[in-house]
Scaffold this motif. Structure first.
Motif, short mmCIF file in Angstrom:
data_model
loop_
_atom_site.label_atom_id
_atom_site.label_comp_id
_atom_site.label_asym_id
_atom_site.label_seq_id
_atom_site.Cartn_x
_atom_site.Cartn_y
_atom_site.Cartn_z
N LYS A 35 0.82 -1.21 0.00
CA LYS A 35 0.00 0.00 0.00
C LYS A 35 0.85 1.25 0.00
O LYS A 35 0.39 2.32 -0.43
CB LYS A 35 -0.94 0.00 1.21
N GLU A 36 2.11 1.12 0.48
CA GLU A 36 3.00 2.28 0.51
C GLU A 36 4.43 1.81 0.31
O GLU A 36 4.96 1.05 1.12
CB GLU A 36 2.86 3.03 1.84
N ALA A 37 5.06 2.24 -0.77
CA ALA A 37 6.45 1.88 -1.08
C ALA A 37 7.22 3.15 -1.40
O ALA A 37 6.70 4.07 -2.05
CB ALA A 37 6.50 0.91 -2.26
N THR A 38 8.47 3.23 -0.95
CA THR A 38 9.28 4.43 -1.11
C THR A 38 10.54 4.14 -1.90
O THR A 38 11.28 3.19 -1.57
CB THR A 38 9.64 5.03 0.26
N PHE A 39 10.77 4.93 -2.92
CA PHE A 39 11.99 4.88 -3.72
C PHE A 39 12.50 6.31 -3.90
O PHE A 39 11.91 7.26 -3.35
CB PHE A 39 11.72 4.21 -5.08
N GLU A 40 13.58 6.46 -4.63
CA GLU A 40 14.14 7.80 -4.85
C GLU A 40 13.08 8.76 -5.40
O GLU A 40 13.04 9.93 -5.00
CB GLU A 40 15.32 7.69 -5.82
N ARG A 41 12.21 8.30 -6.28
CA ARG A 41 11.24 9.20 -6.91
C ARG A 41 10.07 9.56 -6.02
O ARG A 41 9.30 10.47 -6.33
CB ARG A 41 10.72 8.61 -8.21
N GLY A 42 9.86 8.85 -4.90
CA GLY A 42 8.78 9.19 -4.00
C GLY A 42 8.08 7.97 -3.43
O GLY A 42 8.58 6.84 -3.52
N THR A 43 6.91 8.20 -2.86
CA THR A 43 6.14 7.16 -2.17
C THR A 43 4.78 7.01 -2.84
O THR A 43 4.11 8.00 -3.14
CB THR A 43 5.95 7.52 -0.68
N ALA A 44 4.37 5.75 -3.07
CA ALA A 44 3.09 5.47 -3.72
C ALA A 44 2.76 4.00 -3.52
O ALA A 44 3.63 3.19 -3.15
CB ALA A 44 3.15 5.81 -5.21
N PRO A 45 1.51 3.57 -3.79
CA PRO A 45 1.19 2.13 -3.77
C PRO A 45 1.96 1.41 -4.88
O PRO A 45 2.18 1.94 -5.97
CB PRO A 45 -0.32 2.12 -4.04
N GLU A 46 2.33 0.17 -4.58
CA GLU A 46 3.14 -0.63 -5.51
C GLU A 46 2.49 -1.99 -5.71
O GLU A 46 2.18 -2.69 -4.75
CB GLU A 46 4.54 -0.81 -4.95
N VAL A 47 2.26 -2.36 -6.99
CA VAL A 47 1.86 -3.72 -7.34
C VAL A 47 2.89 -4.22 -8.35
O VAL A 47 3.03 -3.64 -9.43
CB VAL A 47 0.44 -3.77 -7.94
N ARG A 48 3.60 -5.28 -7.98
CA ARG A 48 4.73 -5.71 -8.79
C ARG A 48 4.65 -7.22 -9.04
O ARG A 48 4.34 -7.98 -8.13
CB ARG A 48 6.04 -5.37 -8.06
N HIS A 49 4.93 -7.62 -10.29
CA HIS A 49 4.94 -9.02 -10.68
C HIS A 49 6.35 -9.41 -11.13
O HIS A 49 7.06 -8.61 -11.75
CB HIS A 49 3.94 -9.26 -11.81
N PHE A 50 6.73 -10.65 -10.83
CA PHE A 50 8.08 -11.14 -11.12
C PHE A 50 7.96 -12.39 -11.99
O PHE A 50 7.17 -13.29 -11.68
CB PHE A 50 8.80 -11.58 -9.85
N LEU A 51 8.76 -12.47 -13.02
CA LEU A 51 8.95 -13.70 -13.79
C LEU A 51 10.44 -13.98 -13.84
O LEU A 51 11.22 -13.11 -14.24
CB LEU A 51 8.39 -13.55 -15.21
#
Length: 471
Positions: free
Chosen positions: A254-270
């Motif tokens: 619901k909240e992820a922080t990186f250099e560009r800022g903070t926002a919700p993150e939904v990530r898929h991996f293959l």
């Protein structure tokens, strides 16, 4: 978490029809080794009293029901004491020598109610003393459940399926993405569901989990409802002692922080990994190669990230000290904040040890490139020596440096320097017997041009003494 019913349906449809043709299991080969995941240990061979030879053997197999050898209890545990000392942590953001004492105590109870039902409970206590600034959540946990799951399953040699529900640990592949966090004082656990199966040569796990939030008190850990983690991980042996892993993983924060800022993150991996273990009988090559692509959304934008990891080695098992020489070459994408697509790779829950003896501090596998030569030696009387030297750069000059757990520790600050630094290190371990071991580590991280430009840029030094006992 909505993926779990789909995963269960896939496993049931694919596995249960074939189960009718499964073979009966052969008696297990006695294995007295202690595993990273204690639930993987099998002490059922001690139902034969003639095989009991160790002080702890009477509690490794305790019969629970007369005439039923598959009803039994196994008790095990460990104690670990660690003195850790870090100077100039985060390259001088904490410009002092911080030494502290960590204690870990764990005990588990593995109960088998026949071939189809099992419960596994493990308690942990992690204590910290003397740390300047007080303990972190990875340092201290007064008392809690590390594991507490119910397992229901079929039984067979060639084909089987098991469902686990409750608090669990996970460790897959080389530990680059999903690991138990063995180095820190308090290990990582998850709450949720897992379906484990074997289909001929394939071992396939499907899971839907939430990581546990670490707290300091008594029985107060709880699942983090802001994070969902799910996936399917499959592995099978190949000819010539090779192993193939393929996987899909999903993450919702619901909240992820990186250099560009903070926002919700939904990530898929293959991803996929091919692996050949180190030679044991005659000199030979070994390797561990892995590639992963990530896609998804970050706020209103997209995610496109990737990593390629390699370890190539050669071992001389017939030579004195059985030396193994190897080199890692790794790269993980960074971000370009001016674009609408997040490019920073997310390593999930990685093993710090994958990145060398200075694993509990310093940069992690986000926005990085490295070259990492290593030497491993085996001396007599259970002594082993490991030495390495890692050289690390930023993959993107517009992204910063992140810690191993994934949080930003040094922003880019318009620096155009790519070189982060280099760190030589060494580790000596003595396995005194099956139960008792000692270890010492020492390393220095020499700050590179990026750290010196963004300040502070002091050299970081680290040493640690370990002692552990397992039963």
């Amino acid at each position: 978490m909505r993926m779990f019913p789909i995963l269960v349906l896939v496993f049931l449809v694919g596995v249960l029809p074939a189960y009718a043709q499964s073979d009966q299991a052969n008696p297990p080969t006695p294995d007295r080794s202690y595993k990273l995941l204690s639930e993987d240990e099998d002490w059922s061979f001690l139902r034969n009293p003639n095989l009991r030879e160790d002080f702890w053997d009477p509690i490794k197999y305790i019969a629970l029901r007369g005439g039923r050898e598959d009803w039994y209890l196994t008790i095990g545990g460990e104690a670990r004491e660690v003195w850790e000392q870090i100077g100039n942590d985060n390259w001088g953001q904490q410009p002092y020598m911080n030494g502290y004492f960590n204690e870990r105590y764990m005990i588990h109870f593995d109960v088998h109610y026949g071939k189809h039902v099992r419960t596994f409970v493990e308690l942990k206590s992690a204590l910290n003393s003397f740390r300047i600034g007080g303990p972190r959540t990875i340092d201290e946990k007064k008392l809690d459940f590390q594991l507490a799951f119910l397992e229901l399953g079929t039984w067979g040699n060639r084909i089987w399926i098991k469902l686990r529900v409750g608090r669990q640990e996970m460790d897959y592949g080389s530990g680059r993405f999903i690991n138990v966090r063995e180095g820190p004082n308090s290990r990582l656990s998850f709450d949720g569901f897992m379906v484990k199966s074997k289909i001929d040569s394939w071992q396939v796990d499907g899971f839907a989990m939430r990581p546990d939030l670490d707290k300091f008190g008594f029985f107060d850990n709880a699942p983090d409802h802001t994070v969902g983690f799910w996936g399917v991980y499959a592995a099978r042996p190949l000819p010539r002692k090779h192993t193939l892993d393929v996987y899909y993983l999903g993450l919702n924060r619901k909240e992820a922080t990186f250099e560009r800022g903070t926002a919700p993150e939904v990530r898929h991996f293959l991803g996929a990994r091919i692996f050949q273990p180190a030679a044991t009988e005659r000199p030979g090559l070994d390797f561990d190669y892995e590639g992963t692509w990530q896609f998804g959304t970050f706020g209103s934008g997209n995610i496109e990230a990737w990593t390629i990891a390699s370890n190539t080695g050669y071992r001389f098992p017939t030579a004195p000290l059985k030396p193994r020489f190897s080199v890692d070459a790794d790269i993980a994408s960074g971000d370009h904040p001016g674009s609408k697509t997040l490019g920073t790779f997310n390593p999930l829950y990685p093993s710090g040890r994958y990145f060398g003896v200075l694993a509990s501090t310093g940069p992690g596998p986000l926005n990085f490139m490295d070259i990492h030569p290593k030497v491993q030696l085996e001396a007599p009387h259970g002594v082993s020596v490991f030495a390495d030297w890692i050289f690390q750069w930023r993959q993107s000059l517009e992204d910063g440096v992140y810690a191993i757990p994934g949080f930003l520790i040094r922003a880019a600050d318009d620096s155009r320097a790519r070189f982060v630094g280099n760190r030589p290190g060494t580790e000596v371990q003595w396995q005194a017997n099956r139960h008792l071991w000692f270890q010492g580590d020492y390393a220095i991280f020499y700050a590179g041009s990026f750290l010196k430009q963004t300040q502070p840029g002091r050299n970081l030094n680290y040493w640690v003494l370990w002692a552990g006992y397992k039963f």
